[in-house]
Design an enzyme around this catalytic site. Structure first.
Site, PDB file in Angstrom:
ATOM      1  N   THR A 153       8.359   9.580 -58.527  1.00  0.00           N
ATOM      2  CA  THR A 153       9.481  10.302 -58.038  1.00  0.00           C
ATOM      3  C   THR A 153      10.747   9.990 -58.913  1.00  0.00           C
ATOM      4  O   THR A 153      11.508  10.872 -59.382  1.00  0.00           O
ATOM      5  CB  THR A 153       9.651  10.450 -56.689  1.00  0.00           C
ATOM      6  OG1 THR A 153       8.368  10.979 -56.016  1.00  0.00           O
ATOM      7  CG2 THR A 153      10.736  11.148 -56.180  1.00  0.00           C
ATOM      8  N   ASN A 166      -1.121  18.653 -60.547  1.00  0.00           N
ATOM      9  CA  ASN A 166      -1.827  17.800 -59.219  1.00  0.00           C
ATOM     10  C   ASN A 166      -2.503  18.635 -58.425  1.00  0.00           C
ATOM     11  O   ASN A 166      -3.255  18.147 -57.388  1.00  0.00           O
ATOM     12  CB  ASN A 166      -0.587  16.910 -58.619  1.00  0.00           C
ATOM     13  CG  ASN A 166       0.609  17.677 -58.196  1.00  0.00           C
ATOM     14  OD1 ASN A 166       1.224  18.617 -59.116  1.00  0.00           O
ATOM     15  ND2 ASN A 166       0.614  18.155 -56.931  1.00  0.00           N
ATOM     16  N   GLY A 192       1.976   3.859 -60.119  1.00  0.00           N
ATOM     17  CA  GLY A 192       1.140   2.885 -59.927  1.00  0.00           C
ATOM     18  C   GLY A 192      -0.150   3.253 -59.232  1.00  0.00           C
ATOM     19  O   GLY A 192      -1.501   3.257 -59.154  1.00  0.00           O
ATOM     20  N   HIS A 193       0.050   3.835 -57.950  1.00  0.00           N
ATOM     21  CA  HIS A 193      -0.751   4.152 -56.747  1.00  0.00           C
ATOM     22  C   HIS A 193      -1.684   5.320 -57.256  1.00  0.00           C
ATOM     23  O   HIS A 193      -2.658   5.510 -56.315  1.00  0.00           O
ATOM     24  CB  HIS A 193       0.140   4.235 -55.623  1.00  0.00           C
ATOM     25  CG  HIS A 193       0.697   5.593 -55.393  1.00  0.00           C
ATOM     26  ND1 HIS A 193       0.251   6.509 -54.533  1.00  0.00           N
ATOM     27  CD2 HIS A 193       1.855   6.055 -55.718  1.00  0.00           C
ATOM     28  CE1 HIS A 193       1.085   7.708 -54.332  1.00  0.00           C
ATOM     29  NE2 HIS A 193       1.922   7.292 -55.161  1.00  0.00           N
ATOM     30  N   THR A 248      16.469  -5.153 -59.202  1.00  0.00           N
ATOM     31  CA  THR A 248      15.686  -6.211 -59.378  1.00  0.00           C
ATOM     32  C   THR A 248      14.058  -5.863 -59.555  1.00  0.00           C
ATOM     33  O   THR A 248      13.800  -5.083 -58.572  1.00  0.00           O
ATOM     34  CB  THR A 248      15.810  -7.450 -58.348  1.00  0.00           C
ATOM     35  OG1 THR A 248      17.111  -7.887 -58.197  1.00  0.00           O
ATOM     36  CG2 THR A 248      14.937  -8.509 -58.360  1.00  0.00           C
ATOM     37  N   CYS A 255       3.918  20.845 -47.134  1.00  0.00           N
ATOM     38  CA  CYS A 255       4.343  21.769 -46.182  1.00  0.00           C
ATOM     39  C   CYS A 255       5.857  21.383 -46.183  1.00  0.00           C
ATOM     40  O   CYS A 255       6.554  20.545 -46.156  1.00  0.00           O
ATOM     41  CB  CYS A 255       3.668  21.572 -44.819  1.00  0.00           C
ATOM     42  SG  CYS A 255       3.715  20.052 -44.285  1.00  0.00           S
TER      43      CYS A 255
END
Ligand code: PLP
Length: 387
Positions: A69, A155, A204-205, A241, A329
């Site tokens: 995002t 997606n 990453g996920h 960081t 939704c």
């Protein structure tokens, strides 16, 4: 349980968990000059190199972010602002209408708050943008286009975009192209260098790494205006960081995603084909969404006439099958998918969708579970729809 929502998030790979755990107990801010800081910096730079190699990029082109995002927002807003600063005529943004909300809402925000003119490119019945359509949109006035953003693969319905062709058209006019490759990474041959993209988003996920980390691949010629200001990390375009354990784990997952991609795509594609056949055997009028051939190997998307997607999802959930309707939704109210509507689907049909997305833990038992449960679930959802 049959977990068939890997496109939402996929379990972390054991190797990535191990890397993350090992670094969680090590102290060091990668910007500090002392030994602990330098050790953290080394971990970050090794991770950057591994991800760059996995994605056909140079290490200096990897900008770490908090996920897909944020990378999408940085690409869309940042490139818009930097291109506009170079030439005030550049106020037009060309976007596909089937983007993830991380792109779509960023683009809309530019329209509402920054005076951008948003033009959604036409797509075919599979939700695909054709290079000729892009060319026609640019040729209306090539001088006023700030950027082009078209995802690598969708997606929801899995359709793959002709990225190379779109980039070639953008290049003819000197317009940077951003692609959201969050779903493509690990399933398709995603090579940033060869693609010619100005910017590309990964997360990453979705590939067996941790939540909360992603990257914007960013060509050296491009410097988006930052969205986050602060300590000047990451080429001064993304302050904050760095999350060293997450970078280490993301890098391991990225390397394995690239190494295993060909076998993974073949195996998961075969399982997906079985799932599609199983659903069609039991529910012959289920409509497969997206391109039947040129699609993400792990994606199976259906519209079930006469059903509400949410009802189907919950009926399957009660049978231990976890999947998605594919569409987000709004405030808890189910909306027909913007992707299907853009691709010309009938709005009623677009309300009855399910997305099954497979991943590295998927097995034939998952497909069998769907085969057993989908018929009764569709019957019940249809009956409920008639009441
Ligand atoms: N882009 C696409 C195509 C996605 O599928 C997702 C996640 O669903 C995102 C962006 C957002 O990524 P993240 O969850 O890392 O913020």
């Amino acid at each position: 349980m049959a977990y068939l929502d890997h496109a939402a998030t996929t379990p972390m790979l054991p190797e990535a968990v191990e890397a993350m755990a090992a670094h969680l107990s090590v102290t060091g801010n990668a910007s500090s000059l002392h030994a602990a800081g330098r050790r953290a910096r080394r971990t970050v730079e090794e991770g950057r190199e591994a991800l760059a190699e996995a994605l056909g990029a140079r290490p200096s082109e990897v900008v770490f972010t908090s996920g897909g995002t944020e990378a999408d927002n940085l690409a869309v807003k940042g490139l818009y602002w930097s291109r506009l600063a170079e030439d005030p005529r550049r106020t037009r943004v060309l976007a596909s209408p089937v983007e993830h909300h991380a792109v779509l809402d960023a683009v809309d925000w530019l329209g509402t708050h920054e005076g951008a003119r948003i033009e959604y490119l036409p797509v075919d019945g599979y939700g695909r943008v054709h290079p000729d359509a892009l060319r026609a949109a640019i040729e209306k006035d090539p001088s006023d286009v700030a950027l082009i953003t078209v995802m690598w693969a969708n997606n929801e319905i899995g359709t793959v975009m002709p990225v190379r062709g779109l980039v070639a058209v953008g290049a003819e006019f000197g317009i940077p192209v951003h692609a959201d490759a969050v779903q493509a990474f690990g399933q398709l041959d995603v090579d940033f260098g060869a693609s010619g993209l100005a910017a590309m988003t990964v997360s990453g996920h979705k590939i067996g790494g941790p939540y909360g980390i992603g990257a914007l691949l960013l060509g050296r010629a491009h410097t988006p205006v930052p969205v986050l200001h602060g300590g000047g990390q990451e080429r001064h375009v993304r302050s904050g960081t760095l999350d060293v354990p997450a970078v280490a784990a993301f890098a391991v997952a990225g390397r394995l995603a690239a190494e295993r991609r060909v076998d993974f795509a073949r195996e998961v594609g075969a399982l997906r084909d079985e799932l599609v056949k199983a659903v069609h055997d039991v529910v012959p009028d289920a409509v497969l969404g997206g391109d039947p051939a040129d699609r993400l190997p792990a994606n199976a998307h259906f519209s079930f006439p006469g059903c509400e997607g949410d009802a189907l999802l919950l009926l399957l959930d009660a049978q231990g099958i976890e999947c998605s309707t594919g569409s987000a939704c709004t405030a808890g109210i189910a909306q027909p998918s913007h992707v299907l509507l853009a691709a010309g689907s009938d709005p009623d049909l677009a309300r009855g969708t399910l997305r099954f997305s497979l991943g590295h833990t998927s097995t034939a038992a998952d497909v069998d579970a769907v085969r057993r449960a989908i018929g009764p679930a569709v019957d019940r959802a249809r009956t409920a729809g008639l009441m």
